[in-house]
Design a protein around this motif. Structure first.
Motif, PDB file in Angstrom:
ATOM      1  N   LEU A 155       0.836  -1.200   0.000  1.00  0.00           N
ATOM      2  CA  LEU A 155       0.000   0.000   0.000  1.00  0.00           C
ATOM      3  C   LEU A 155       0.870   1.249   0.000  1.00  0.00           C
ATOM      4  N   MET A 156       1.967   1.225   0.748  1.00  0.00           N
ATOM      5  CA  MET A 156       2.902   2.341   0.739  1.00  0.00           C
ATOM      6  C   MET A 156       3.517   2.522  -0.649  1.00  0.00           C
ATOM      7  N   GLU A 157       3.954   1.439  -1.247  1.00  0.00           N
ATOM      8  CA  GLU A 157       4.614   1.517  -2.554  1.00  0.00           C
ATOM      9  C   GLU A 157       3.672   2.063  -3.624  1.00  0.00           C
ATOM     10  N   LEU A 158       2.454   1.575  -3.647  1.00  0.00           N
ATOM     11  CA  LEU A 158       1.486   2.055  -4.641  1.00  0.00           C
ATOM     12  C   LEU A 158       1.179   3.536  -4.435  1.00  0.00           C
ATOM     13  N   SER A 159       1.085   3.940  -3.184  1.00  0.00           N
ATOM     14  CA  SER A 159       0.785   5.344  -2.899  1.00  0.00           C
ATOM     15  C   SER A 159       1.942   6.243  -3.307  1.00  0.00           C
ATOM     16  N   LEU A 160       3.161   5.851  -2.970  1.00  0.00           N
ATOM     17  CA  LEU A 160       4.325   6.661  -3.326  1.00  0.00           C
ATOM     18  C   LEU A 160       4.583   6.678  -4.826  1.00  0.00           C
ATOM     19  N   ASP A 161       4.156   5.620  -5.520  1.00  0.00           N
ATOM     20  CA  ASP A 161       4.259   5.578  -6.985  1.00  0.00           C
ATOM     21  C   ASP A 161       3.134   6.352  -7.660  1.00  0.00           C
ATOM     22  N   ASN A 199       0.063   5.583  -7.799  1.00  0.00           N
ATOM     23  CA  ASN A 199      -0.840   4.649  -8.468  1.00  0.00           C
ATOM     24  C   ASN A 199      -2.172   4.667  -7.711  1.00  0.00           C
ATOM     25  N   VAL A 200      -3.020   5.622  -8.057  1.00  0.00           N
ATOM     26  CA  VAL A 200      -4.272   5.823  -7.338  1.00  0.00           C
ATOM     27  C   VAL A 200      -5.161   4.592  -7.448  1.00  0.00           C
ATOM     28  N   LYS A 201      -5.321   4.078  -8.643  1.00  0.00           N
ATOM     29  CA  LYS A 201      -6.217   2.937  -8.857  1.00  0.00           C
ATOM     30  C   LYS A 201      -5.763   1.723  -8.049  1.00  0.00           C
ATOM     31  N   GLY A 202      -4.458   1.430  -8.106  1.00  0.00           N
ATOM     32  CA  GLY A 202      -3.937   0.273  -7.384  1.00  0.00           C
ATOM     33  C   GLY A 202      -4.028   0.442  -5.879  1.00  0.00           C
ATOM     34  N   ALA A 203      -3.729   1.650  -5.389  1.00  0.00           N
ATOM     35  CA  ALA A 203      -3.759   1.904  -3.951  1.00  0.00           C
ATOM     36  C   ALA A 203      -5.186   1.800  -3.406  1.00  0.00           C
ATOM     37  N   LEU A 204      -6.148   2.330  -4.136  1.00  0.00           N
ATOM     38  CA  LEU A 204      -7.532   2.271  -3.677  1.00  0.00           C
ATOM     39  C   LEU A 204      -8.047   0.834  -3.669  1.00  0.00           C
ATOM     40  N   ALA A 205      -7.678   0.065  -4.686  1.00  0.00           N
ATOM     41  CA  ALA A 205      -8.105  -1.336  -4.741  1.00  0.00           C
ATOM     42  C   ALA A 205      -7.526  -2.123  -3.568  1.00  0.00           C
ATOM     43  N   LEU A 206      -6.243  -1.884  -3.248  1.00  0.00           N
ATOM     44  CA  LEU A 206      -5.614  -2.604  -2.147  1.00  0.00           C
ATOM     45  C   LEU A 206      -6.183  -2.160  -0.807  1.00  0.00           C
ATOM     46  N   MET A 207      -6.481  -0.869  -0.672  1.00  0.00           N
ATOM     47  CA  MET A 207      -7.083  -0.384   0.565  1.00  0.00           C
ATOM     48  C   MET A 207      -8.414  -1.084   0.831  1.00  0.00           C
ATOM     49  N   LYS A 208      -9.237  -1.230  -0.195  1.00  0.00           N
ATOM     50  CA  LYS A 208     -10.528  -1.911  -0.037  1.00  0.00           C
ATOM     51  C   LYS A 208     -10.317  -3.389   0.310  1.00  0.00           C
ATOM     52  N   GLN A 209      -9.301  -3.993  -0.289  1.00  0.00           N
ATOM     53  CA  GLN A 209      -8.971  -5.385   0.026  1.00  0.00           C
ATOM     54  C   GLN A 209      -8.522  -5.500   1.480  1.00  0.00           C
ATOM     55  N   HIS A 210      -7.793  -4.532   1.948  1.00  0.00           N
ATOM     56  CA  HIS A 210      -7.304  -4.511   3.331  1.00  0.00           C
ATOM     57  C   HIS A 210      -8.467  -4.454   4.322  1.00  0.00           C
ATOM     58  N   VAL A 211      -9.446  -3.623   4.034  1.00  0.00           N
ATOM     59  CA  VAL A 211     -10.622  -3.516   4.900  1.00  0.00           C
ATOM     60  C   VAL A 211     -11.403  -4.823   4.893  1.00  0.00           C
ATOM     61  N   THR A 212     -11.503  -5.447   3.723  1.00  0.00           N
ATOM     62  CA  THR A 212     -12.208  -6.724   3.606  1.00  0.00           C
ATOM     63  C   THR A 212     -11.505  -7.813   4.406  1.00  0.00           C
ATOM     64  N   ALA A 213     -10.176  -7.798   4.413  1.00  0.00           N
ATOM     65  CA  ALA A 213      -9.413  -8.790   5.177  1.00  0.00           C
ATOM     66  C   ALA A 213      -9.719  -8.690   6.657  1.00  0.00           C
ATOM     67  N   ALA A 214      -9.887  -7.466   7.152  1.00  0.00           N
ATOM     68  CA  ALA A 214     -10.232  -7.281   8.555  1.00  0.00           C
ATOM     69  C   ALA A 214     -11.618  -7.854   8.848  1.00  0.00           C
ATOM     70  N   ALA A 215     -12.541  -7.668   7.916  1.00  0.00           N
ATOM     71  CA  ALA A 215     -13.888  -8.220   8.091  1.00  0.00           C
ATOM     72  C   ALA A 215     -13.843  -9.746   8.085  1.00  0.00           C
ATOM     73  N   ASP A 216     -13.008 -10.322   7.219  1.00  0.00           N
ATOM     74  CA  ASP A 216     -12.864 -11.781   7.173  1.00  0.00           C
ATOM     75  C   ASP A 216     -12.292 -12.318   8.478  1.00  0.00           C
TER      76      ASP A 216
END
Length: 244
Positions: free
Chosen positions: A208-214, A216-233
């Protein structure tokens, strides 16, 4: 986002002390908050403590109990799900703005926060309350650093409220039940432990840090949503809703 300014009044001091201890799980969900006992514990007067409790009630961290004063707000699976849904659009908007407008100071702040998080022990490996509290603090600081370049003050205010509630819900409904189950028998917990470790894993935060510093808005947002989903799982496994 957390506000680390020094308290200016006794009411503000009381508010910050109580809020800190509620979010850090030192004051347990449902625990009674008797003003006389709080006066002694926090060395503060009746009036500032009552005003602080009323302010915390407005933030839904404290509830007023008829004829009994106040209590720490309870946690529930339903509210955890609601908070997770609320987190995604707010964090997504802040993250996108931060990525688009962040400069070198923002980049340095993200890298520093990630390094500090990397030095923490993931608390699934031990039952230490100190390790858990340290990880929670550094984890929050990392996410705050990612969003720091955003200029949306109201969204940041909402995010701070959502994050605080989510943090204590995760601790009581996901992390502690899983760790207690492991300590009890160590059997049949593989799926719950794996889900918890996935949600807390450093590699996801690194990416998430790498995508943000690069930028890469699309990639960072997709990973952020995946991160939230992992917490729900992780909660679903801890609560027995899922099977390996």
């Amino acid at each position: 986002m957390s506000d680390r300014r020094q308290p200016q009044t006794k009411m503000e001091a009381a508010y910050r002390a109580l809020r800190r201890d509620i979010l850090a799980a030192r004051l347990l969900p449902g625990a009674p908050l008797r003003i006389a006992a709080l006066c002694e514990e926090y060395d503060l007067g009746w009036t500032p403590l009552r005003e602080a409790l009323s302010r915390l009630e407005a933030e839904r961290l404290v509830t007023a109990v008829s004829n009994r004063g106040f209590a720490v707000a309870p946690v529930s699976p339903r509210e955890l799900a609601d908070l997770s849904k609320a987190r995604i659009p707010v964090e997504a908007a802040l993250l996108e703005e931060s990525i688009r407008h962040g400069g070198s100071d923002w980049e340095a702040g993200v890298v520093t926060a990630h390094y500090r998080l990397s030095r923490c022990s993931v608390p699934t490996a031990e039952l230490s309350e100190t390790a858990l509290n340290d990880w929670v603090e550094k984890h929050q600081a990392f996410h705050e650093a990612l969003l720091a370049a955003a200029d949306a003050a109201w969204l940041k205010h909402f995010y701070g409220q959502i994050w605080g509630q989510l943090s204590r819900h995760h601790i009581f409904l996901t992390v502690r039940p899983t760790l207690k189950a492991i300590a009890a028998d160590g059997k049949g917990q593989a799926a719950a432990v794996a889900a918890l470790q996935d949600a807390m894993a450093l590699d996801q935060h690194t990416r998430l840090m790498e995508l943000s510093l690069d930028r890469n808005v699309k990639g960072a947002l997709a990973l952020m949503k995946q991160h939230v989903t992992a917490a729900a799982d992780a909660f679903a496994f801890a609560d027995g809703e899922k099977e390996a």
